[in-house]
Design a protein around this motif. Sequence first.
Motif, PDB file in Angstrom:
ATOM      1  N   ARG A   1      -0.619  -4.048   3.279  1.00 29.06           N
ATOM      2  CA  ARG A   1      -2.399  -4.306   3.787  1.00 29.06           C
ATOM      3  C   ARG A   1      -1.320  -5.963   4.843  1.00 29.06           C
ATOM      4  O   ARG A   1      -2.041  -5.906   5.774  1.00 29.06           O
ATOM      5  N   ARG A   2      -0.316  -5.948   4.407  1.00 36.29           N
ATOM      6  CA  ARG A   2       0.107  -7.160   5.641  1.00 36.29           C
ATOM      7  C   ARG A   2       1.798  -7.003   5.279  1.00 36.29           C
ATOM      8  O   ARG A   2       2.376  -6.365   4.956  1.00 36.29           O
ATOM      9  N   LEU A   3       1.883  -6.816   7.037  1.00 38.72           N
ATOM     10  CA  LEU A   3       3.160  -6.259   7.303  1.00 38.72           C
ATOM     11  C   LEU A   3       3.785  -7.668   7.714  1.00 38.72           C
ATOM     12  O   LEU A   3       3.445  -7.619   9.202  1.00 38.72           O
TER      13      LEU A   3
ATOM     14  N   THR B   1       4.257  -5.336  -5.966  1.00 37.68           N
ATOM     15  CA  THR B   1       3.351  -5.357  -4.846  1.00 37.68           C
ATOM     16  C   THR B   1       3.690  -6.248  -3.157  1.00 37.68           C
ATOM     17  O   THR B   1       2.982  -6.421  -2.020  1.00 37.68           O
ATOM     18  N   SER B   2       4.787  -6.906  -3.317  1.00 37.27           N
ATOM     19  CA  SER B   2       5.139  -7.742  -2.580  1.00 37.27           C
ATOM     20  C   SER B   2       6.990  -7.752  -2.030  1.00 37.27           C
ATOM     21  O   SER B   2       7.383  -6.920  -3.496  1.00 37.27           O
TER      22      SER B   2
ATOM     23  N   GLU C   1      -3.714  -6.936   8.252  1.00 38.45           N
ATOM     24  CA  GLU C   1      -2.139  -8.007   8.885  1.00 38.45           C
ATOM     25  C   GLU C   1      -1.273  -7.763   9.764  1.00 38.45           C
ATOM     26  O   GLU C   1      -0.194  -7.388   8.462  1.00 38.45           O
ATOM     27  N   LEU C   2      -0.569  -8.225  10.877  1.00 36.68           N
ATOM     28  CA  LEU C   2       0.292  -8.208  11.377  1.00 36.68           C
ATOM     29  C   LEU C   2       1.228  -9.017  11.818  1.00 36.68           C
ATOM     30  O   LEU C   2       0.485  -9.684  12.482  1.00 36.68           O
ATOM     31  N   THR C   3       2.374  -9.212  11.802  1.00 33.27           N
ATOM     32  CA  THR C   3       3.225 -10.265  12.134  1.00 33.27           C
ATOM     33  C   THR C   3       4.531  -9.517  13.340  1.00 33.27           C
ATOM     34  O   THR C   3       5.537  -9.360  12.984  1.00 33.27           O
ATOM     35  N   LEU C   4       4.714 -10.488  14.140  1.00 35.35           N
ATOM     36  CA  LEU C   4       5.854  -9.922  14.858  1.00 35.35           C
ATOM     37  C   LEU C   4       6.978 -10.838  15.316  1.00 35.35           C
ATOM     38  O   LEU C   4       5.940 -11.837  16.158  1.00 35.35           O
ATOM     39  N   ARG C   5       7.728 -10.980  14.934  1.00 36.51           N
ATOM     40  CA  ARG C   5       9.121 -12.157  15.580  1.00 36.51           C
ATOM     41  C   ARG C   5       9.787 -11.272  16.272  1.00 36.51           C
ATOM     42  O   ARG C   5      10.430 -10.450  15.418  1.00 36.51           O
TER      43      ARG C   5
ATOM     44  N   LYS D   1       1.779  -4.277  -0.921  1.00 33.33           N
ATOM     45  CA  LYS D   1       0.508  -4.657  -0.510  1.00 33.33           C
ATOM     46  C   LYS D   1       0.890  -5.777   0.853  1.00 33.33           C
ATOM     47  O   LYS D   1       0.184  -5.837   2.121  1.00 33.33           O
ATOM     48  N   GLU D   2       2.486  -5.900   0.025  1.00 31.98           N
ATOM     49  CA  GLU D   2       2.932  -6.924   1.278  1.00 31.98           C
ATOM     50  C   GLU D   2       4.227  -6.843   1.865  1.00 31.98           C
ATOM     51  O   GLU D   2       5.007  -6.273   0.703  1.00 31.98           O
TER      52      GLU D   2
END
Length: 524
Positions: A305-307, A259-260, A333-337, A282-283
């Motif tokens: 759900r979370r990327l 799941t992660s 949920e999306l995080t871009l660095r 999921k992550e």
Amino acid sequence: MADPATIGPRIEELLCQNHPLLDVELSAFRKSAEDARAILGDLDSRIVQARELLENLLSARQRAQSRLEDIKSLLHPCIFGHCISKISSDEDPDALDPKGAPWLLARVCHRWRELAVNTPQLWTRLLLDFDTHLGHITERQCAYKTGLFIQRSRGLPMEVYLGSMKSVAAHPVIPALEVSIPQWRYLDVDLPWASLESLSGNSFPSLRALWLRLRSNPLDLHVDVFQPMRVPVLRDFEMIPSESWQALEHVPFPWSHLTSVLRFPAFNVKALNYLRTMAELKELDVLASETRTPVHDVISLPKLRRLNITEDNNAAGRSKEFFSALAIPALSELTLRYYDDEAVLHFPASPLPLGNLIKLDISCEMNSHRENTEHLLNFLALTHHVESLRLYDLNMTVEFAAGLNLDKITDGLPARLPCLQFLDIGNCKFAPTANDFGAEEISNANASRSTGMDGNGRGAATNETGTQFDPRSRLAEDHCRCLKRVRFPRWLYVETRRERPHSFLELTSSVELECGVTTRDIDS
């Protein structure tokens, strides 16, 4: 009952003769005996009642003492638990360090030792850094104390960290560790590849999280010696470096149940093959590096759900390419660095995976190329349902500050972020060209969202570049009033408070502000 003082002389007289008792005397004696029996019966009854009361009081005391012990048994593990940090902490002491908990707690006094030894929760985080043992304890002592540590855990689920620069495959502590493997729920391994051979062939029935940081070349693994590691309930997985994924064919994980997954190498061929089978994922935390392998087919992750995507140096465009290869309908949920400060930024261009996105975090350097601002604003125009936007480590340009006018309609397109409720620019700073512009423009942009006017009550505002926008051109009223909370740098609060108090107070009337001060403090 007759008085014994008057009966005594008469008894002595009767003992000196054979005459019978008088009728009056006989009746008095009989009455005295009956009265004595009644008094004894009353006393016996009262004694029985007193004993019952005493027993009840003793039982009540025992119950109160038991409840007190129960409270102690609950409180002491909680209190002692604060002495044990999470095993993921970089400041964790070695589990065998006599100056660290729980060993130190067991040496304070007899009572504390009894509590510490009989509190198995204190002995469930086993961190073994073999490099710190050199010169301090022998391998035999290490094995003994580890076994004692495991014994005191009393079968509770354990979090285990094993770290060493050199192989520990032949270390005598390994047999002691293998006894506790059924208890392991979290395993963090920072060892050479060869050390895994000592754990191969085991079943980890309770292991749910596995973090592998493997040293040396994974190709050095002796495949003929290595036996499969069975992890039937594994859910969270992380592995570095990316080359280690090449050897995972010898460690059969239940990929379809994960799941992660963290630190996933975006363009590793082996890793991509495993990713295609992770239907329950999921992550996902992805590292897009310079190395590139084309992804020809779409990778479907229906429950993701979370990327988090981190674009490394010299890897411009890799995050966008990887994102375009995913089918992720449930993404929220999306995080871009972006770590390359000199590169042109490339953001996802398709709105299809963003339909359910409600939380967006972005970290990048916009000031290196002028087109970066345009690319980011175009991307934000695709995120129609985002409720929380966090921008950090961002050099905000004048153009971007103007573009954050959330009610602005450009070329007939809908307003950007119409559902935004929380805006966090607390870690941002303005580019040098925006020194006289940033605070005012951000205040205007947010005030227009709440009031439909700029900070001075005008219907239009003009930035330093001469570009005009009309904050009264906005969506329906219910969309314009979604913004509830704004977090911004303290220097922006001070500058806005000093130079534009009117617009600042207009903003506080409908939007909660976070800057180390409350709206109540501001209004007062």
